[in-house]
Design a protein around this motif. Structure first.
Motif, mmCIF file in Angstrom:
data_model
loop_
_atom_site.group_PDB
_atom_site.id
_atom_site.type_symbol
_atom_site.label_atom_id
_atom_site.label_comp_id
_atom_site.label_asym_id
_atom_site.label_seq_id
_atom_site.Cartn_x
_atom_site.Cartn_y
_atom_site.Cartn_z
ATOM 1 N N HIS A 348 0.803 -1.235 0.000
ATOM 2 C CA HIS A 348 0.000 0.000 0.000
ATOM 3 C C HIS A 348 0.831 1.278 0.000
ATOM 4 C CE1 HIS A 348 0.344 0.331 4.562
ATOM 5 N NE2 HIS A 348 0.566 1.573 4.169
ATOM 6 N N ALA A 349 2.157 1.179 0.100
ATOM 7 C CA ALA A 349 2.988 2.389 0.117
ATOM 8 C C ALA A 349 2.602 3.284 -1.065
ATOM 9 C CB ALA A 349 4.461 2.012 0.045
ATOM 10 N N MET A 350 2.539 4.585 -0.819
ATOM 11 C CA MET A 350 1.986 5.480 -1.830
ATOM 12 C C MET A 350 2.641 6.845 -1.768
ATOM 13 S SD MET A 350 -0.118 6.139 -4.268
ATOM 14 C CE MET A 350 -0.659 4.425 -4.272
ATOM 15 N N THR A 351 2.921 7.398 -2.963
ATOM 16 C CA THR A 351 3.423 8.753 -3.035
ATOM 17 C C THR A 351 2.341 9.733 -2.605
ATOM 18 O OG1 THR A 351 4.511 10.339 -4.504
ATOM 19 C CG2 THR A 351 2.717 9.064 -5.435
ATOM 20 N N LEU A 401 -8.653 -8.358 0.665
ATOM 21 C CA LEU A 401 -9.695 -7.679 1.435
ATOM 22 C C LEU A 401 -11.058 -7.976 0.822
ATOM 23 C CD1 LEU A 401 -7.156 -5.172 1.445
ATOM 24 C CD2 LEU A 401 -8.643 -4.816 3.396
ATOM 25 N N PRO A 402 -12.135 -7.808 1.580
ATOM 26 C CA PRO A 402 -13.473 -8.032 1.018
ATOM 27 C C PRO A 402 -13.721 -7.150 -0.211
ATOM 28 C CG PRO A 402 -13.584 -7.813 3.411
ATOM 29 C CD PRO A 402 -12.186 -7.453 3.016
ATOM 30 N N VAL A 403 -14.338 -7.732 -1.242
ATOM 31 C CA VAL A 403 -14.611 -6.997 -2.483
ATOM 32 C C VAL A 403 -15.482 -5.781 -2.213
ATOM 33 C CG1 VAL A 403 -15.640 -7.178 -4.774
ATOM 34 C CG2 VAL A 403 -14.360 -9.100 -3.835
ATOM 35 N N LEU A 427 -6.654 2.102 -2.271
ATOM 36 C CA LEU A 427 -6.982 1.623 -3.616
ATOM 37 C C LEU A 427 -5.901 0.690 -4.145
ATOM 38 C CD1 LEU A 427 -8.505 4.533 -5.748
ATOM 39 C CD2 LEU A 427 -9.414 2.229 -5.419
ATOM 40 N N ARG A 428 -4.652 1.108 -4.016
ATOM 41 C CA ARG A 428 -3.551 0.259 -4.492
ATOM 42 C C ARG A 428 -3.567 -1.083 -3.770
ATOM 43 N NH1 ARG A 428 2.490 0.076 -3.143
ATOM 44 N NH2 ARG A 428 3.322 -1.115 -4.902
ATOM 45 N N LEU A 429 -3.771 -1.049 -2.461
ATOM 46 C CA LEU A 429 -3.815 -2.278 -1.669
ATOM 47 C C LEU A 429 -4.945 -3.193 -2.128
ATOM 48 C CD1 LEU A 429 -2.806 -3.822 0.911
ATOM 49 C CD2 LEU A 429 -4.591 -2.584 2.140
ATOM 50 N N LEU A 430 -6.136 -2.636 -2.312
ATOM 51 C CA LEU A 430 -7.289 -3.431 -2.729
ATOM 52 C C LEU A 430 -7.051 -4.077 -4.091
ATOM 53 C CD1 LEU A 430 -10.077 -0.956 -1.594
ATOM 54 C CD2 LEU A 430 -9.869 -3.309 -0.783
ATOM 55 N N LEU A 431 -6.498 -3.322 -5.020
ATOM 56 C CA LEU A 431 -6.283 -3.844 -6.365
ATOM 57 C C LEU A 431 -5.196 -4.912 -6.394
ATOM 58 C CD1 LEU A 431 -6.536 -0.504 -8.375
ATOM 59 C CD2 LEU A 431 -8.239 -2.335 -8.252
ATOM 60 N N ILE A 432 -4.100 -4.675 -5.673
ATOM 61 C CA ILE A 432 -2.994 -5.640 -5.668
ATOM 62 C C ILE A 432 -3.381 -6.922 -4.960
ATOM 63 C CG2 ILE A 432 -0.716 -6.074 -4.662
ATOM 64 C CD1 ILE A 432 0.072 -3.250 -5.394
ATOM 65 N N ARG A 433 -4.075 -6.803 -3.817
ATOM 66 C CA ARG A 433 -4.449 -8.020 -3.086
ATOM 67 C C ARG A 433 -5.492 -8.837 -3.862
ATOM 68 N NH1 ARG A 433 -2.717 -8.336 2.508
ATOM 69 N NH2 ARG A 433 -0.612 -7.476 2.378
ATOM 70 N N ALA A 434 -6.320 -8.170 -4.674
ATOM 71 C CA ALA A 434 -7.291 -8.899 -5.490
ATOM 72 C C ALA A 434 -6.645 -9.512 -6.720
ATOM 73 C CB ALA A 434 -8.422 -7.961 -5.915
ATOM 74 N N GLY A 543 -11.070 -0.854 -13.053
ATOM 75 C CA GLY A 543 -10.622 0.187 -13.965
ATOM 76 C C GLY A 543 -10.766 1.575 -13.382
ATOM 77 N N GLN A 544 -11.861 1.802 -12.641
ATOM 78 C CA GLN A 544 -12.042 3.095 -11.984
ATOM 79 C C GLN A 544 -10.987 3.307 -10.908
ATOM 80 O OE1 GLN A 544 -16.238 4.175 -11.031
ATOM 81 N NE2 GLN A 544 -16.786 2.337 -12.194
ATOM 82 N N GLY A 545 -10.620 2.220 -10.225
ATOM 83 C CA GLY A 545 -9.546 2.327 -9.244
ATOM 84 C C GLY A 545 -8.237 2.712 -9.906
ATOM 85 N N GLN A 546 -7.933 2.111 -11.062
ATOM 86 C CA GLN A 546 -6.729 2.464 -11.808
ATOM 87 C C GLN A 546 -6.788 3.925 -12.265
ATOM 88 O OE1 GLN A 546 -3.964 0.650 -12.611
ATOM 89 N NE2 GLN A 546 -4.495 -1.443 -13.165
#
Length: 576
Positions: A348-351, A401-403, A427-434, A543-546
């Motif tokens: 989840h590290a983020m700029t 994480l839960p969808v 968002l990054r965490l949710l997308l990567i873990r999924a 896609g919206q998360g991206q």
């Protein structure tokens, strides 16, 4: 097994109360002289300005159930100890006198083999307890303890022993002796766990809650094969008492538990270690996090000795009426936990818009980011219930994480039009873990090589917003204020319209701010090259998360470049 690990933890502690004792607030003391006379013929108030409820003492305790009279030895409420009735009705007076008689009978059982019990026996059998002055501020539920020249009498070894035998008789199983599942030793088995989880230890929405049983099977429909209570979970009285003493001590220790809105997580280690795993995840303190990550990155031969053979245990509890609900149980080697924590922060590290380099985000901030965002930040208690618990579980277990959290976060971003560090990190965490394959391209900062349509569309929106801001002075409403939510779901229609408007803005910049106009035009072309085709007509949730991450990354990169340019200019000025 939970009970077994709690018992082992209890063996390593020296600060636990005796078996079937609990640390309670004692408001009043009966101070007896050697002849059994109460000093001052009054109750001694143990409350202070700092401790209005009284002095904390380890006193006899076991959960009372039903309507019967079950007194505690030597220390109990005023109703039991001094026959103080709840009201002036005959029924309540008789009930208080009955409870007081049972309280005195219990004292007599202890006193027959204890020479130091003479003052207490004299006090009650002479009727002096009935003549004791009761202060007006005293209530029937206040706890009172007895003190002599030998100290608190309930703390005498004989009192501890007698009270233990009384509780074991009350709580022992009808099956007699057996093999305990926790210690593996033969001995008398319990019918029920003697001590509950203390009221208030588990958060309950809308109230303080009450004592709750860790194991409570009092209906045949609830038990396996129609059996009730601990018939299918043989636990000896020693292990039952130790386990609950350890659990209550952990729940009372601020360094070993974390409270949510409707749950509490408590943790411990097999052996002490100079790290705080739960706090490092919840608060993302750099010093604590780095101490954990440092050990993970070392070779096994160079790791600290406290990692060898050590283990991490954690339990998440909520309450349903007077029953404990176990939400989660973790039992893993400590090095595995440290690796999970390392992965959590890496995922989840983020700029950030306001700081250079990737940032680590506390769990509580991520949970808050799922709520509404208003003028003064995130609205308190607007995040979904259990969100922080789900995040903590994913961090410690290294799971997805839960969808529903992705859907919730996208919905809130669309509604608020607000993207910050916490939301981008989540968002990054949710997308990567999924989808772990995204970890290669969905990095913690701007990925100029990514050709993902959603990500590049988000970058394009950020550049178009920057063009508008640069071209128009004192702008009140940006394109992000008007169109960000719509662009997330339908980028083709919105970005096509905004690109037409940007043509006029760039023409204006070439006239009065030529250098800025050329730089923004070049940046726009660089982003458009990554699209290959036009923006997608629609985007799904991922896609919206991206899109949001592309937008956040581009803005953060532009601001970092501006800071670097300003610093370089300042350094050049100073050197000149």
């Amino acid at each position: 097994m939970l009970i077994k690990q709690l018992v082992e933890h209890a063996r390593d502690r020296t600060d636990l109360p005796p078996p079937y004792y609990r640390n309670r607030s004692v408001r009043w003391a009966i101070d007896l002289d050697p002849q059994g006379r109460p000093r001052g013929n009054r109750l001694i108030d143990l409350s202070t300005a700092e401790a209005k409820a009284g002095q904390i003492l380890a006193t006899p305790y076991v959960q009372r159930s039903g309507t019967g009279s079950l007194p505690f030895l030597l220390t109990d409420t005023l109703q039991y100890a001094l026959a103080v009735a709840k009201d002036d009705s005959g029924k309540q007076i008789n009930d208080a006198q009955r409870r007081n008689a049972d309280f005195i009978d219990l004292i007599d059982r202890w006193a027959k083999d204890e020479p130091r019990a003479a003052p207490i026996a004299t006090f009650f059998h002479s009727g002096a307890h009935a003549r004791l002055a009761i202060p007006e501020e005293a209530t029937v539920s206040d706890v009172v303890a007895i003190r002599t020249d030998d100290g608190w009498v309930h703390a005498l070894p004989s009192a501890v022993g007698v009270w233990g035998s009384i509780v074991r008789a009350r709580k022992s199983s009808g099956n007699g002796n057996g093999i305990c599942l926790a210690c593996g030793e033969p001995g008398p088995l319990l019918d029920t766990i003697p001590e509950p989880v203390k009221s208030g230890a588990i958060p309950v929405p809308g109230g303080r809650g009450r004592d709750a049983q860790l194991v409570s099977i009092n209906k045949t429909a609830q038990g396996r094969g129609g059996t009730i209570q601990l018939a299918n979970t043989p636990i000896c009285d020693t292990c039952g008492g130790r386990a609950m003493s350890a659990l209550n001590a952990l729940l009372a220790d601020p360094h070993h538990h974390h409270r949510g809105n409707d749950n509490v997580m408590t943790w411990w280690l097999r052996r002490p270690a100079p790290i705080a795993p739960l706090a490092s995840v919840r608060d993302a303190n750099p010093e604590q996090v780095n101490a954990i990550i440092e050990q993970v990155r070392l070779s096994p031969a160079r790791r600290a000795a406290w990692l060898d053979g050590n283990a991490f245990y954690a339990i998440t509890l909520s309450a349903n009426q007077s029953r404990v609900v176990i939400r989660d149980w973790i039992d893993i080697p400590l090095i595995a936990l440290c690796q999970n924590i390392d992965s959590w922060f890496a995922d989840h590290a983020m700029t950030d818009l306001w700081a250079d380099g990737p940032q680590k985000v506390p769990v509580w901030r991520m949970a808050a980011a799922l709520g509404r965002h208003g003028k003064h930040g995130y609205v308190k208690d607007s995040a979904p219930s259990g969100a922080e618990r789900d995040l903590m579980a994913a961090a410690l277990h290294r799971t997805a994480l839960p969808v529903k959290l992705l859907a919730r976060l996208i919905q809130r971003i669309r509604a608020d039009g607000h993207v910050d560090l916490a939301r981008a990190a989540l968002l990054r965490l949710l997308l990567i873990r999924a989808n772990p394959a995204l970890k290669e391209t969905l990095v913690d900062g701007l990925n100029r090589d990514s050709t993902d349509p959603g990500y590049v569309s988000g970058r394009l929106f950020a550049v178009l917003e920057d063009i508008q801001r640069t071209a128009l002075d004192n702008i009140n409403t940006t394109i992000a204020d008007k169109y960000f939510g719509a662009a997330m779901g339908r980028p083709l229609a919105v970005l096509t319209m905004l690109r037409k408007n940007a043509t006029g803005h760039l023409r204006r910049l070439r006239g009065n701010r030529r250098a800025a106009g050329i730089a923004l035009d070049k940046r726009l072309d660089e982003v458009l090259e990554k699209l290959h085709h036009e923006p997608p007509a629609t985007l799904d949730l991922a896609g919206q998360g991206q899109f949001v991450l592309g937008y956040h990354h581009q803005r953060a990169a532009d601001r970092a470049a501006a800071r670097a340019a300003a610093a370089s200019k300042s350094a050049a000025t100073e050197s000149a």
